[in-house]
Motif scaffolding. Structure first.
Motif, short mmCIF file in Angstrom:
data_model
loop_
_atom_site.label_atom_id
_atom_site.label_comp_id
_atom_site.label_asym_id
_atom_site.label_seq_id
_atom_site.Cartn_x
_atom_site.Cartn_y
_atom_site.Cartn_z
N UNK A 41 58.99 58.31 28.43
CA UNK A 41 58.44 57.52 29.54
C UNK A 41 57.41 56.49 29.05
N UNK A 42 57.87 55.54 28.26
CA UNK A 42 56.94 54.50 27.77
C UNK A 42 56.40 53.70 28.96
N UNK A 43 57.28 53.35 29.89
CA UNK A 43 56.86 52.68 31.13
C UNK A 43 57.58 53.37 32.28
N UNK A 44 56.91 54.35 32.88
CA UNK A 44 57.52 55.19 33.91
C UNK A 44 57.72 54.45 35.23
N UNK A 45 57.30 53.19 35.31
CA UNK A 45 57.52 52.43 36.53
C UNK A 45 58.96 51.97 36.66
N UNK A 46 59.69 51.95 35.54
CA UNK A 46 61.05 51.43 35.53
C UNK A 46 62.05 52.54 35.82
N UNK A 47 63.06 52.25 36.65
CA UNK A 47 64.10 53.23 37.00
C UNK A 47 63.49 54.60 37.30
N UNK A 48 62.60 54.67 38.29
CA UNK A 48 61.90 55.94 38.55
C UNK A 48 62.86 57.06 38.94
N UNK A 49 62.62 58.24 38.40
CA UNK A 49 63.40 59.43 38.70
C UNK A 49 62.62 60.30 39.70
N UNK A 50 63.20 61.43 40.06
CA UNK A 50 62.52 62.35 40.99
C UNK A 50 61.18 62.78 40.41
N UNK A 59 57.54 62.02 42.20
CA UNK A 59 56.59 63.07 42.57
C UNK A 59 55.21 62.75 42.02
N UNK A 60 55.15 62.29 40.78
CA UNK A 60 53.86 61.98 40.15
C UNK A 60 53.15 60.84 40.88
N UNK A 61 53.90 59.92 41.44
CA UNK A 61 53.28 58.77 42.11
C UNK A 61 52.96 59.07 43.57
N UNK A 62 53.78 59.91 44.21
CA UNK A 62 53.57 60.18 45.63
C UNK A 62 52.37 61.09 45.87
N UNK A 92 50.73 57.67 36.62
CA UNK A 92 50.08 57.09 37.80
C UNK A 92 49.46 55.73 37.52
N UNK A 93 48.66 55.63 36.47
CA UNK A 93 48.03 54.33 36.17
C UNK A 93 48.84 53.48 35.19
N UNK A 94 49.76 54.10 34.45
CA UNK A 94 50.62 53.36 33.50
C UNK A 94 49.78 52.48 32.57
#
Length: 426
Positions: free
Chosen positions: A213-222, A226-229, A321-323
């Motif tokens: 997850x270098x940039x977890x904002x891209x193609x977000x998975x479940x 969850x981590x963002x919500x 969350x903050x990326x």
């Protein structure tokens, strides 16, 4: 209290497990005339299934004492090169005489495989390590279960992880190649940037990231959603628990492995239920292959370790969350982590087309962030028809992914000591 209740439940089930073991022995005894009847086989399968789902799964063995290289058996010796309270750096030294018989060079490029610190033991990468041993001098990070580390040993957080990677690269020596599998991607990339800026003589010659997850904002998975919500306070309140007695880490606040295991299994509940039903039927039918395949997977999958509170929560905050790393805002020990300072380290990213943990695009984002790596030292590869686990294990990994990584490492090994121009200069 959850951790204490979990331990109480495990201990309370002990009499039932003993009963299941006795039933298993009774229904498989050659002196029992009913052992080979439908009733006997069903009773045995029931006892075996109950025992397997209530068992305490400890840390698995590596089981790499002898591996096949070029159709020849090659012995390996597991050596602890360096250790801290939190990790052991293991080298799998290949027997030189066996390598000669296999017509392989006695030495190969040094590769540090950084295993995930995300719930499972490093042995989950057994197949990965075995593949790299075909052509390389392999080192792997063997992370320690946080519940086994006394509170007096202090903290272990995201930045300590970065420091551990730097230290272990130095212990390997020279300019080794580093492979980050899943979770280690961001801290390993940060470590490479810090070492590049310092012109560290042990900075990696190449780095390969697999499903990270270098940039977890891209193609977000479940998992990403969850981590963002959920707010950060939710993770602190619901996921962190205190290690009970009699563990050495009594009193330490951790993210328990059994909590993460439940989270993973609940995401694919139907698949796991079907797998255990198939296992039950294989036991009844005497299908040894089906039983062995199931037990081989779940003996590893159900073996979990705890993470320290600070490492887990910082990973949630920094990565999901903050990326901070892809936004260029991550600081390490008071200094900005500048990925543009990486100019002479090769970069390869490997993703799985069906990855439901790190979506396609999250790993390859490293290419855009490391803008000063020359184009001829980059490889971006997406493997068709594999999910997250298939990126670093299984048939397609061995046959299609590993050969590409091997060639990439060989290419960058040949460039060690050769002056490089950055992409910007070119």
């Amino acid at each position: 209290m959850l951790y204490a209740f979990h331990e109480l439940a495990y201990q309370s089930a002990l009499p039932f497990r003993i009963g299941a073991q006795m039933a298993r022995q009774f229904w498989t005894s050659p002196f029992n005339p009913a052992s080979d009847t439908a009733i006997g086989r069903t009773a045995y399968a029931s006892a075996e299934l109950f025992e397997s789902v209530t068992r305490r799964y400890g840390k698995p063995a590596w089981k790499l004492d002898t591996i096949d290289i070029g159709g020849k058996p090659v012995r390996t010796t597991e050596q602890v090169i360096w250790q801290s309270p939190w990790c052991r750096l293991i080298r799998f030294a290949r027997n030189i005489g066996d390598l000669k018989r296999a017509k392989k060079p006695a030495a190969g490029p040094a590769v540090l495989i950084v295993a995930p610190l995300s719930g499972h033991y490093a042995t989950l990468l057994r197949g990965t390590v075995e593949a790299f041993l075909q052509d390389h001098d392999v080192y792997v990070t063997d992370w320690i279960n946080a519940r086994q580390v006394p509170v007096l040993e202090g903290r272990f957080d995201f930045f300590d992880y970065i420091d551990h990677v730097r230290t272990m690269l130095a212990e390997v020596g020279g300019r080794p190649h580093v492979v980050g599998v899943c979770q280690p991607g961001p801290p390993v990339l940060a470590a490479a940037a810090v070492m590049a800026e310092a012109e560290d003589e042990n900075r990696p010659a190449s780095m390969t990231f697999m499903g990270s997850p270098i940039d977890a904002r891209l193609s977000p998975t479940v998992t990403n959603q969850l981590a963002e919500e959920k707010p950060f306070t939710w993770f602190r309140s619901n996921m962190i628990h205190t290690v009970p007695l009699p563990y050495p880490g009594f009193g330490r606040r951790v993210y328990p492995g059994f909590v993460q295991l439940y989270s993973f299994m609940s995401m694919n509940e139907d698949r796991h239920r079907d797998a255990h039903w198939s296992y039950f039927n294989s036991l009844i039918a005497g299908d040894g292959d089906g039983v062995e395949k199931h037990e081989e997977f779940y003996d590893e999958y159900l073996s979990v370790l705890d993470l320290t509170e600070e490492f887990y929560l910082q990973t949630i905050d920094i990565v999901f969350q903050q990326h901070l790393l892809p936004r260029g805002l991550l600081e390490h020990r008071g200094r900005k982590v500048d990925l543009t300072r990486i100019t002479d380290i090769g970069l390869m990213t490997v993703e799985g087309e069906k990855d439901d943990i790190s979506g396609v695009g999250q790993t390859q984002a490293a290419h855009g962030l490391c803008s000063n790596i020359p184009d001829d030292r980059r490889v971006l590869y997406v493997q068709p028809k594999v999910g997250h686990y298939g990126v670093f294990n299984g048939r397609r990994f061995r046959d299609e992914i590993y050969p590409r990584v091997r060639d990439f490492i060989a290419q960058n090994e040949a460039l060690i000591g050769v002056p490089q121009r950055s992409a910007a200069a070119a």
